[in-house]
Structures are given as C-alpha cells and as structure tokens.
Design an enzyme around this catalytic site. Structure first.
Site, short mmCIF file in Angstrom:
data_model
loop_
_atom_site.label_atom_id
_atom_site.label_comp_id
_atom_site.label_asym_id
_atom_site.label_seq_id
_atom_site.Cartn_x
_atom_site.Cartn_y
_atom_site.Cartn_z
N GLY A 8 4.46 -0.41 3.34
CA GLY A 8 5.15 -1.41 2.13
C GLY A 8 5.44 -0.56 0.88
N PRO A 9 6.09 -0.81 0.06
CA PRO A 9 6.22 -0.13 -1.29
C PRO A 9 4.88 -0.09 -1.93
CG PRO A 9 7.86 -1.84 -1.07
CD PRO A 9 6.71 -2.13 0.02
N LYS B 160 16.06 -5.51 0.12
CA LYS B 160 17.43 -5.37 -0.60
C LYS B 160 17.81 -6.90 -1.43
CE LYS B 160 19.41 -1.88 2.38
NZ LYS B 160 20.29 -1.95 3.67
N SER C 117 24.13 2.54 5.22
CA SER C 117 24.39 0.87 4.88
C SER C 117 24.96 1.01 3.69
CB SER C 117 22.98 0.26 4.48
OG SER C 117 22.36 0.92 3.56
P1 ADP Z 1 -0.82 -0.28 -2.60
O1 ADP Z 1 -1.87 0.27 -2.14
O2 ADP Z 1 0.00 -1.18 -1.92
O3 ADP Z 1 -0.09 0.86 -3.60
P2 ADP Z 1 -2.85 -1.52 -4.37
O4 ADP Z 1 -3.56 -2.28 -3.33
O5 ADP Z 1 -3.42 -0.43 -5.29
O6 ADP Z 1 -1.40 -1.29 -4.09
O7 ADP Z 1 -2.42 -2.72 -5.56
C1 ADP Z 1 -2.23 -2.44 -6.98
C2 ADP Z 1 -2.54 -3.60 -7.59
O8 ADP Z 1 -2.10 -4.83 -7.62
C3 ADP Z 1 -4.38 -3.84 -7.47
O9 ADP Z 1 -4.82 -3.86 -8.56
C4 ADP Z 1 -4.25 -5.11 -6.51
O10 ADP Z 1 -5.32 -6.11 -6.82
C5 ADP Z 1 -2.91 -5.88 -7.06
N1 ADP Z 1 -2.28 -6.75 -6.33
C6 ADP Z 1 -1.29 -6.34 -5.50
N2 ADP Z 1 -0.87 -7.48 -4.78
C7 ADP Z 1 -1.57 -8.51 -5.02
C8 ADP Z 1 -1.68 -9.64 -4.62
N3 ADP Z 1 -0.80 -10.15 -3.63
N4 ADP Z 1 -2.76 -10.63 -5.08
C9 ADP Z 1 -3.50 -9.98 -6.16
N5 ADP Z 1 -3.36 -8.82 -6.67
C10 ADP Z 1 -2.55 -8.08 -5.95
#
Ligand code: ADP
Length: 851
Positions: free
Chosen positions: A374-375, A785, A742
């Site tokens: 995912g992003p 999207k 697309s």
């Molecule tokens: P990724 O690994 O997907 O790039 P991270 O796990 O590093 O992202 O997330 C970035 C921040 O966003 C973290 O501090 C995380 O706790 C917070 N976060 C992301 N999604 C959620 C969620 N659904 N609920 C609570 N905190 C979230």
C-alpha cells in the site's frame, strides 16, 4: 671448493659513517642518512652508479659524521662491514634525508684513508671469506666443538619460539642450511643485544673468538624466554594470580608493556574459549569455533587475521543460537491490541487475526509470508510492530530499499577485508533472540547489480523449507531461521521479483478517506504527538475542523504521514508558547489540572480567533488550553499548500481530469491539449511511457474516425482533424514518469473538448482504457483513484462498467458523496463528461455557429 672462487669486495670502498646501529654481515639494516658526507655518498655514488660494484659501500659503525661539511673527519672505527645498498628512498620532510636499506656482506679493515671529501674513501682489506655464504657447508672438523655447541644453543632458542609463525619456521631451516660461520653474526643481530655487544662481535675477527662471545648472549636470551614462559604458564593455571605475577615480571624482563599487552590478550582468548564451550551453539558451529580459537592462540596479535578471527568468534558467541522468547498468543488479546493501535483497516486486521489464529492452532510457522502492499504512511510498519507486541516477540525492521548486493542479505566471505555478516544475522544479534518478528521493509525496492541479486538471497531466507539451515557467508555455518516470523511491506507488487512474490501472501492496504484520517488523527496521532512534546490536552486543543483543514489544505496523500508531521509542527509551536508562558507567569494563576475542563469549555464556547504567533501579549501567559483554529493553523503552517479550486483549471476547452494510480496512492491528473497550425503532428510531453503514448494515438484515431458524427472540426472547419493542424498533449507534473492505459478516456475527453470548443464539467474525473472501436475497458486501482477524487472534492466519477464490482470496497460515506457513471463505450463517457451530453447537442450548436 676452490679458494679462487671466493668473492672479493673492491679494494677501495666509499665509507658510510653510522652512529646509532651496527651492521653485521648477513643481516639487513635500515638507516637514515642526513649528514653532508653521507648524503654526498648517496647522491654521487649510489644514485649515479650503474654497476653492481658501485652499490657496494663500507659501513663504519660507532662514528658520528659531523653535521657541518668543513669539519674534520673524526677517528674512524678500524673495522667495518662491506654492504650492498639494496634500496634508497629520499624525502624532504622534516629535512632532506635518505633512508638506506643495506645488507652486510663481510668484515673489512681500513688500511689507508684515500680521500676525505666529498665523502671518505679508503683502501680496505677483506677479513671474512665471502664464498662461505654462497657455497654451503665447510667441513665439520674445522669448525670444532665450539661451533657445535653454538649450534645447539641456537636450535634450542629457536625451538622455544612459536613454530607456527612462518618467520620462525624459516629461521629454523636456515640454521641447518647456512654455513655455521655465518650463524654468530646473524643470531647476534636477531636476539636482544646492545650496540656495544654488537660492536664487540664485529671486532671479533677470529671465528673462534666470535663463537665464544656469542654463546653467552644466546644463553642469556634462552634464560629470559624460559622465565617468560614460566610466568605465562602459571598465569594460565590460575587466573587469580594475575595481580601477583605482574610485579615480578616487571623486574624479570625489560620489555614489560608489550608482553603485558600480549598477556592480557591471551586472557581474553581464554575467556572467549570458555564462552564458546558454554554457549549453546550448534555442533557444527562449535566445531568451527574451536578450530578457529586454536588458530587464534597461535597467531601473533599483529596479524590482521587475528582481529578478524576474534570478531568472528565474538559474533558466534553472541548469536542467539538457542535463546528465544516465549510466545503468548491469545487471539482475543491480539484483536484488542490491533484495534487499540489502529483505526479502520478492517480487512487487514481480519487477515492478520486469521493468520495468527492458524499459528495458534498449528503451532508452527510454515506458511506464506504476509506482505502488506500500500501507499506510504498507511500503517504497514506499525501493524507489523503490533503483531510482534501481540505475540510478545522482539521486533526488528530491515530496510531493503536500494539494497543491490546479495551480500547485504547473506554476508561477505571472511576472506574479504572488512567482511561482515548480512542483515539477517546482524538483526538476530541485535535482538538477541532467535524468534523475533522481522519486518522486511520495501521489498519492492530491491535492486539488481553486478554484485548479485539480493532477491534471490531473500528467497532462501523466506522459504520455510530451506531457512532452517540458512548459511550466511560470513558465519559459514548454518543458522536456523525457522522460528523467525517474517513480514514484508511494499508500495507496489509490480516491482517485486515474481519468485519472491510467489512466496508471499499479498494484503492490500489502501489509503484512507478524509473521515478515517480525522479519526486516526484524534485517536492516535494527536495523543502520540502531545506525549512526544510534553503537552497535555489541558494545554492544547485541536478541533476536528482544524484537522480537516490540515488534511485538505496542507496534505495530499493516501496515508497519514504528512498529517502526522503537520500535527508535530503544531505541537512544537504550542510547546514554545506554553514554555514561554510558564516562564513569564508571575503569579501561579495557572489553570489547575482539575479546572482544566472548565477552562476548555470556556474557550470553545466563545472561540475567538487567537493568533498563536501573536507575541504582543507575551507578557501575559496564554490562556489554556490553546485552541488551534484555522486562523492559528495559517500562522503556524503558513498559507495553504493546496487549494480545492479544481474548476479554475477547467476554464478553457481542452482540459480534462483523469485519475491515476501510483505506488503512493491515487491521484488526480489534469490532461491538457492545444492545437496549432502545422503538418498533422502529435506532440506528447510529461514523461510518458510507451503504453500511454499509444493511448494518445488511439484516442486521436478514434476521434478522427468519428469526427463527422460528433461534428468535430479543425481550425479551418475540416473534419480531418489533423489537416494543417498540430496537436500538443501535456500531462502536468512533468518530472514524474507516467504510464499505463487508464488515461485513454481522459485523453479522448480532453481532445473532444478541444475540437468541439466546449468545456468539460469541472467536477468530473474519469479513468478507463479505450479500444480503437470506442469501447471502455476496466482498469485497476479503482479504490485509490476514487479516494483521490474524493479528496480533491470532485463529485462525479466516470469508470468502466466492468469495474462496478470494485465500488463495493469503497466506504459508504464516500460513495454517498459521489456519483458514479459506469461507461461501456466512449459515447457514454463523452455524454457524462459534458454538461447536457455531447453527441446531439454538440452537433446542433456547431451547426448553428456555422450558419
Ligand atoms: P508505512 O509503513 O505504511 O509507510 P507507518 O506504519 O510508518 O506507515 O505509519 C506512519 C504513522 O501513521 C505511524 O505513526 C502509524 O502509527 C500511523 N498510522 C497509520 N495508519 C494508522 C491507523 N490506521 N491507525 C493509527 N495510526 C496509524
């Protein structure tokens, strides 16, 4: 052996005067030359001479050369050593000088000094016979008992040394191979002797005398060594006596410091061996370690390999061969932890719980590796961390982005200088247990290079059939990785090597909607930021409108990372205010914790816009809690970075909004077209991939073939749209490479707008692949999207009919805000994209304008 074959040195020799050291025949010495006479000798004789004879000089010991050129020559020592100059190195620092490497050949005696300047030259008489060195042994009886005795001592001495050191073994062989007459000189220069003693040996021209004088020197060295070995042995026997022995040794031997260091090191090696024996490493590893420690004991510390081997052994001892944490897996607790740590992500949480449930029932870890795709900033890493928490395991993140060398995973062989273990083994050493959760971050960003393919190395790590005997090149013994729980994350599956993808179960983690982001901010991000900045809810209040303001105006992302950063910036600004306030506070009229609630209510009721950077009233402490409204937001974060006004950009014909999917989430994309006089060429800009270029050609072809039906004309009114006309299509954000089919429907709409002169509706976005016949084919990434369109405030979205099923994944409240048009062919797209439809009306309008 004929006497005539003896080698003769020249009868006239230039003399090098040395003071600090004595060169004996058969040994080599490096000496620094800086006095005027010696420098002259090097310059005009050694550096200019071309024959071998010109490199032979006489080295006169115990005679210092005066520093000034004109000083008279001092008294020369009567006996010297003829020597071969093997190497001359010049240097200008700290003052001009040469370093000479000379090898002694034989003794000579000065008969007469021939000249003094620029360097002394003397007529000499050779004292030793040189053929002895070249032609092997002399007959035994000539040497007599004395030499036999000397030989025995010499052998005894050498055998007391460590024979595994190559230089010692060589010396032992030389004792047998060299003529015995040569031995006194050679051994004297090897053992510990003073210059005075060496000088005496040099002066002992008679062989018998020389043997007699060297034997006591040998005996002294042997005794010294014996004493040293004795103290060492007793030290090994009893560690506790270390302290007592040291002072004795100080008296017994001259070179204390070096020996002491050596000894300390020896202690360490003994300790290391103990640790190896008591560690729980595998049998194979133990065998290798014991072999290595045996080698280590024989190695002098100065050898580079010593440090290498030691590091290796220390790592082997530190590795958690058998150490693990106890799993405490309880699904109900796991669900609570996951729910507490993360808002939304229902699908992901459900799949993770299933995975953990199977683990609980089956109690083994074989199975596909979970891969969250995912992003950025959607919580992939943090879910991984929560999984470790629910299992009670250690967590370790291994960043794989940009790794292009397979030794990053599997380590370097120990033959390389600076070799080290790979990241997996390093990670295990860091966590100290053999069953951690390893998060392999960004597996989609592995690269290939000449140093091998790291993805191939990862295959072995991740394959449950193979990883119980993972062999790191550095360790060179198998390590069992089967207890490690691997989780991978990626932004896209497109760049994950297929073989690797095959071993993983992909779980898509889509971006969040605005509402979800607001919830995440208030439940998780804001409390976390407050804690990090030492603030309390009594000091700062961020209402939901503000959060929405940050999300819509200051960030444009699928995840919540930028949102988190902005919240951090707000907290920092407030922290300054609070700290300053505390400082200025004259009287403690600060809101008590208990009164905080009232205070908050009071502020929210009459939320007067208060500027956070208003420094005028700093004399008064700020009223708590500080309310962050939109006004304060602007003060802290600056003017909004994104505006919601999409419609402004659609104020001309020839612009349409498409929807694109990127690894960073969905995005809206403006497509612009313009036409000009020309020869029917199509120009495309904006770093497009091949597939996108083909879409543009398809779109033009379809419009040309349908120009009549839609009454589309070029500038001169012809239905041949490219007649005398050039078209330019541009996809903004030109620095970003774009590709994929697309954008087809968007290009058609944009060109239809250009040729019809009509505006595309400002709240419509679209996506879909086209065919030459005008059909609209399904595309991927619909959810991302749609979320992007929703973020941008668009209202109507045209998607391919066959993508209808994807709409189910979209949250109900997002769906409510949007109108979806499901298009099966381009006619339907155009009808939906223009106010009042495209086909019929367009024809009438156009005809009207022609009349
Ligand atoms: P990724 O690994 O997907 O790039 P991270 O796990 O590093 O992202 O997330 C970035 C921040 O966003 C973290 O501090 C995380 O706790 C917070 N976060 C992301 N999604 C959620 C969620 N659904 N609920 C609570 N905190 C979230």
């Amino acid at each position: 052996m004929a006497a005539g074959s003896a080698i003769q040195i020249p009868t006239r020799l230039p003399l090098l005067l040395t003071h600090e050291s004595v060169l004996l025949p058969g040994s080599t010495m490096r000496t620094s030359v800086d006095s005027p006479r010696n420098m002259q000798l090097v310059r005009s004789r050694l550096l200019k001479g071309t024959s071998l004879r010109s490199t032979i000089i006489g080295v006169i010991p115990n005679t210092s050369d005066p520093t000034s050129d004109c000083d008279d020559l001092p008294n020369l020592h009567r006996i010297g050593t003829a020597a071969l100059a093997v190497q001359v190195v010049g240097s200008n620092w700290p003052k001009p000088h040469y370093t000479l490497l000379v090898t002694g050949l034989c003794r000579f005696q000065i008969l007469q000094l021939l000249k003094e300047k620029p360097y002394p030259v003397a007529e000499v008489q050779q004292l030793d016979r040189l053929e002895q060195f070249t032609n092997g042994h002399k007959s035994e009886e000539e040497l007599g008992e004395l030499s036999e005795q000397f030989y025995k001592y010499a052998v005894q001495l050498v055998e007391m040394l460590d024979m595994s050191v190559p230089a010692v073994a060589k010396l032992r062989r030389l004792l047998d191979n060299l003529p015995r007459e040569a031995l006194p000189d050679i051994l004297t220069s090897i053992i510990r002797t003073t210059n005075q003693e060496k000088l005496q040996i040099l002066d002992a021209v008679r062989l018998e005398e020389r043997f007699k004088m060297t034997i006591p020197l040998l005996v002294r060295q042997i005794e010294g060594l014996k004493l040293l070995q004795k103290t060492r042995k007793s030290k090994q026997d009893d560690d506790k006596r270390v302290v007592a022995i040291r002072p004795n040794r100080r008296i017994s031997h001259g070179s204390i410091t070096e020996d002491e260091e050596e000894e300390e090191d020896h202690d360490d090696v003994v300790m290391l061996e103990k640790k190896i024996r008591t560690s729980s490493m595998s049998e194979q590893a133990l065998k290798v370690c014991l072999k290595e420690i045996k080698r280590l004991k024989k190695m002098p510390q100065s050898m580079p390999e010593y440090a290498l081997t030691r590091n290796y052994l220390e790592l082997m001892v530190e590795l958690p061969w058998n150490k693990s944490t106890k799993d405490r897996l309880e699904i109900r607790a796991a669900r609570i932890v996951l729910d507490n740590d993360h808002y939304a992500m229902e699908k992901l949480k459900k799949r993770v719980l299933e995975y953990l449930a199977v683990r609980q029932l089956k109690n083994n870890l074989k199975g596909p590796i979970l891969c969250f795709v995912g992003p950025p900033g959607v919580g992939k890493t943090s879910v991984g961390r929560s999984i470790a928490k629910t299992l009670g395991r250690e967590f370790h993140r291994i960043a794989l982005g940009g790794v292009c060398d397979q030794s990053d995973i599997r380590g370097h062989r120990r033959t390389y200088v600076g070799s080290m273990p790979g990241r997996i083994i390093n990670g295990l050493k860091t966590v100290g247990v053999n069953n951690p959760v390893f998060l392999l971050d960004e597996v989609d960003k592995l690269a290939k290079s000449l140093q091998g393919d790291p993805a191939a190395a990862l295959l072995e790590v991740l394959d449950p059939e193979q990883n119980h005997s993972f062999t790191d090149h550095y360790l060179n013994v198998a390590f069992d990785l089967s207890q490690v729980l691997f989780i991978a994350t990626a932004n896209t599956t497109a760049t994950i090597p297929p073989a690797l993808l095959d071993r993983m179960e992909v779980i898509q983690v889509p971006g969040y909607t605005q509402e979800e982001k607001i919830e995440i901010a208030h439940r998780h991000l804001i409390p976390k930021q407050l804690e990090q900045h030492g603030l309390t809810p009594q000091q700062i209040q961020i209402p939901q409108v503000t959060t929405l303001g940050i999300i819509t105006r200051y960030t444009r992302e699928a995840g919540v990372r930028a949102l988190d950063r902005k919240l951090g910036a707000i907290c920092r600004a407030v922290a300054v205010k609070v700290a300053e306030g505390q400082h200025k506070e004259a009287k403690p009229d600060r809101a008590e914790v208990g009164e905080g609630e009232d205070c908050k209510e009071h502020i929210t009721e009459d939320a007067k816009p208060e500027s956070i950077s208003d420094t005028a009233d700093l004399a008064l402490p700020p009223e708590m809690p500080i309310l962050i409204d939109l006004h304060a937001l602007k003060d802290i974060l600056g003017p909004p970075m994104y505006d919601m006004e999409v419609s402004e950009r659609l104020s001309q014909p020839g612009v349409a909004i498409g929807l694109a999917w990127t690894p960073l989430g969905g995005e809206i994309m403006f497509v612009e077209a313009s036409r000009m006089d020309g020869e029917g060429q199509l120009t495309l800009t904006g770093q497009l991939g091949d597939v996108m270029k083909e879409s543009a050609h398809l779109a033009i072809s379809w419009l040309r073939s349908n120009a009549k039906r839609f009454q589309l004309t070029n500038a001169s009114g012809s239905f041949d749209l490219l007649d005398n006309t050039d078209i330019h299509l541009h996809f903004p954000a030109g620095a970003v490479t774009k590709d994929g089919p697309s954008a087809g429907v968007t290009i058609v709409t944009c060109l239809a707008s250009l040729f019809s002169g009509r505006l595309v509706c400002s709240d419509v976005a679209m996506t879909g692949e086209i065919t030459l016949r005008g059909l609209v084919l399904p595309v991927g990434g619909i959810k991302d999207k749609v979320l992007a369109a929703h973020r941008a405030g668009l209202k109507r979205i045209i998607i391919p009919q066959r993508n209808e099923k994807d709409l189910e994944e979209i949250a109900a409240h997002v769906r409510q805000d949007l109108t979806f048009v499901l298009a099966g062919c381009l006619d339907e797209v155009l009808n939906a994209a223009f106010d009042g439809g495209f086909a019929v009306k367009a024809r009438l309008e156009h005809l009207n304008s022609k009349l």
